[in-house]
Design a protein around this motif. Sequence first.
Motif, PDB file in Angstrom:
ATOM      1  N   ARG A 322     -13.382  -0.512   4.428  1.00  0.00           N
ATOM      2  CA  ARG A 322     -12.367   0.302   5.078  1.00  0.00           C
ATOM      3  C   ARG A 322     -12.410   0.222   6.604  1.00  0.00           C
ATOM      4  NH1 ARG A 322      -9.480   3.738   1.884  1.00  0.00           N
ATOM      5  NH2 ARG A 322     -10.034   3.623  -0.333  1.00  0.00           N
ATOM      6  N   ASP A 325      -8.946  -4.292   8.427  1.00  0.00           N
ATOM      7  CA  ASP A 325      -7.534  -4.285   8.035  1.00  0.00           C
ATOM      8  C   ASP A 325      -7.253  -5.488   7.140  1.00  0.00           C
ATOM      9  OD1 ASP A 325      -6.749  -1.988   9.328  1.00  0.00           O
ATOM     10  OD2 ASP A 325      -6.258  -3.029  11.205  1.00  0.00           O
ATOM     11  N   PRO A 326      -6.764  -5.256   5.931  1.00  0.00           N
ATOM     12  CA  PRO A 326      -6.439  -6.390   5.051  1.00  0.00           C
ATOM     13  C   PRO A 326      -5.358  -7.267   5.680  1.00  0.00           C
ATOM     14  CG  PRO A 326      -6.427  -4.297   3.851  1.00  0.00           C
ATOM     15  CD  PRO A 326      -6.489  -3.955   5.300  1.00  0.00           C
ATOM     16  N   GLU A 327      -5.554  -8.559   5.614  1.00  0.00           N
ATOM     17  CA  GLU A 327      -4.564  -9.519   6.097  1.00  0.00           C
ATOM     18  C   GLU A 327      -4.263 -10.493   4.963  1.00  0.00           C
ATOM     19  OE1 GLU A 327      -6.008 -11.393   9.603  1.00  0.00           O
ATOM     20  OE2 GLU A 327      -6.299  -9.511  10.693  1.00  0.00           O
ATOM     21  N   GLU A 347       2.756   1.793   5.156  1.00  0.00           N
ATOM     22  CA  GLU A 347       1.740   0.832   5.608  1.00  0.00           C
ATOM     23  C   GLU A 347       0.355   1.291   5.167  1.00  0.00           C
ATOM     24  OE1 GLU A 347       0.433  -2.664   7.060  1.00  0.00           O
ATOM     25  OE2 GLU A 347       2.532  -2.012   6.968  1.00  0.00           O
ATOM     26  N   ARG A 350      -0.119   0.665   1.426  1.00  0.00           N
ATOM     27  CA  ARG A 350      -0.337  -0.755   1.138  1.00  0.00           C
ATOM     28  C   ARG A 350      -1.803  -1.126   1.394  1.00  0.00           C
ATOM     29  NH1 ARG A 350       5.412  -3.613   2.477  1.00  0.00           N
ATOM     30  NH2 ARG A 350       6.648  -1.731   2.225  1.00  0.00           N
ATOM     31  N   LYS A 351      -2.349  -0.611   2.477  1.00  0.00           N
ATOM     32  CA  LYS A 351      -3.766  -0.866   2.752  1.00  0.00           C
ATOM     33  C   LYS A 351      -4.641  -0.269   1.655  1.00  0.00           C
ATOM     34  CE  LYS A 351      -3.486  -1.117   7.816  1.00  0.00           C
ATOM     35  NZ  LYS A 351      -3.948  -0.512   9.095  1.00  0.00           N
ATOM     36  N   GLU A 352      -4.270   0.920   1.181  1.00  0.00           N
ATOM     37  CA  GLU A 352      -5.056   1.558   0.124  1.00  0.00           C
ATOM     38  C   GLU A 352      -5.064   0.712  -1.148  1.00  0.00           C
ATOM     39  OE1 GLU A 352      -7.032   4.054  -0.191  1.00  0.00           O
ATOM     40  OE2 GLU A 352      -6.841   4.882   1.825  1.00  0.00           O
ATOM     41  N   TYR A 354      -4.908  -2.541  -1.320  1.00  0.00           N
ATOM     42  CA  TYR A 354      -5.823  -3.663  -1.072  1.00  0.00           C
ATOM     43  C   TYR A 354      -7.275  -3.204  -1.016  1.00  0.00           C
ATOM     44  CZ  TYR A 354      -1.723  -6.545   0.000  1.00  0.00           C
ATOM     45  OH  TYR A 354      -0.545  -7.251  -0.084  1.00  0.00           O
ATOM     46  N   TRP A 355      -7.526  -2.103  -0.344  1.00  0.00           N
ATOM     47  CA  TRP A 355      -8.900  -1.605  -0.254  1.00  0.00           C
ATOM     48  C   TRP A 355      -9.454  -1.232  -1.642  1.00  0.00           C
ATOM     49  CZ3 TRP A 355      -7.457   2.008   4.368  1.00  0.00           C
ATOM     50  CH2 TRP A 355      -7.627   1.309   5.575  1.00  0.00           C
TER      51      TRP A 355
END
Length: 357
Positions: A322, A325-327, A347, A350-352, A354-355
């Motif tokens: 965490r 930042d996912p790329e 946004e 979306r990160k959640e 991926y994490w």
Amino acid sequence: QGNLLEDGWQYPENYEGDSFEKGRYKGNKWGGKFLKAPDIFFKVLEKGDEEIKQIKNLGDVRRGITTGANRFFYVTDITDEADIASTEIENGEFESQEEIEDSDLKLVEAEYRGEDGIESKNFVIEEEYLKALIKTPRELNSVKVKEEDLNYHAFMCHEEREDLDRTKALDYIEHGEEQEYHQRTTLQSKEPWWDLGNKTWRKNLWPMMHNDRLMAFYNLERFVVDKNLFEIEYEGEREDDFAPCVLSYITILSREIIGRSNLGQGALKTEGMDIDKMYVFDPSQLEEETLESMRETIEEYGRMELPSIFENLNINRDKPIREQDPEPSDFQRKLDEPIFDALGLSEGERKEVYWSV
């Protein structure tokens, strides 16, 4: 509670009556879906109430083929690599590779149990009875299945004995009978015993075992599929629309929650009943222009080497997840963005996603 009961209830095939009148409770993934699932999973299901569906509501899942005698049915094609003139062939004499190929034959190596353990013999068999086989996901290096990655061929013969007179395939069948394969419980009731069935292999494949690779496969050329993988037939308008959606991280998140863990080394197992219950974005909810773009993404990137889930997001697994930042890779971004947009994910959400995988 009714929703949880419905999720774990298994009805008879093609049943269309009232809920719970027929069938029985098969259980729900309480230890997975409802206890360890992160909040973002439920947020995605809430926002995708109409668009996200369980796979069982979009198509049919079946397991790949179980032969009952892999050493007989699965052979290795050695036509191109063998020194033909010096190779002992059980059912013929040939001087060159060209001589074999001009006869529409292939030279194969078949294992069997001999006096000293597992041994092998070489046979020539008509090419029409040998079909490229996907035996294990470990063979596959890309989303699109490539024949050059496959190590085995399956002996697929549907003809009766009298129709095989003077064929090399009959020689091979008689070798199998010398090994008493036809006496095995799984084969002795078949007529003929060597016929594994004539089916159409499906394009969309899902492995039973998973590690940290992004793993769902597209069997465009419809190679034979072993029981180590499951085939999914999407019942929508276009079968090719399913692969881009099942490769979204929405489905990967679902896999991580519903899959069976505690197998060691982070492995997950998904049986047919698990795959039925996994969630995927319904392709019919996307515009045709969007679907076309996603199909083009599979076509463009489908032969690239499969990355790990971490590599695919440019995440360093050795650092706190965490804090990064996912790329997403171009491939993943082009598949996920249309689905995330359709769901209206922020946004942060979306990160959640991926994490959380």
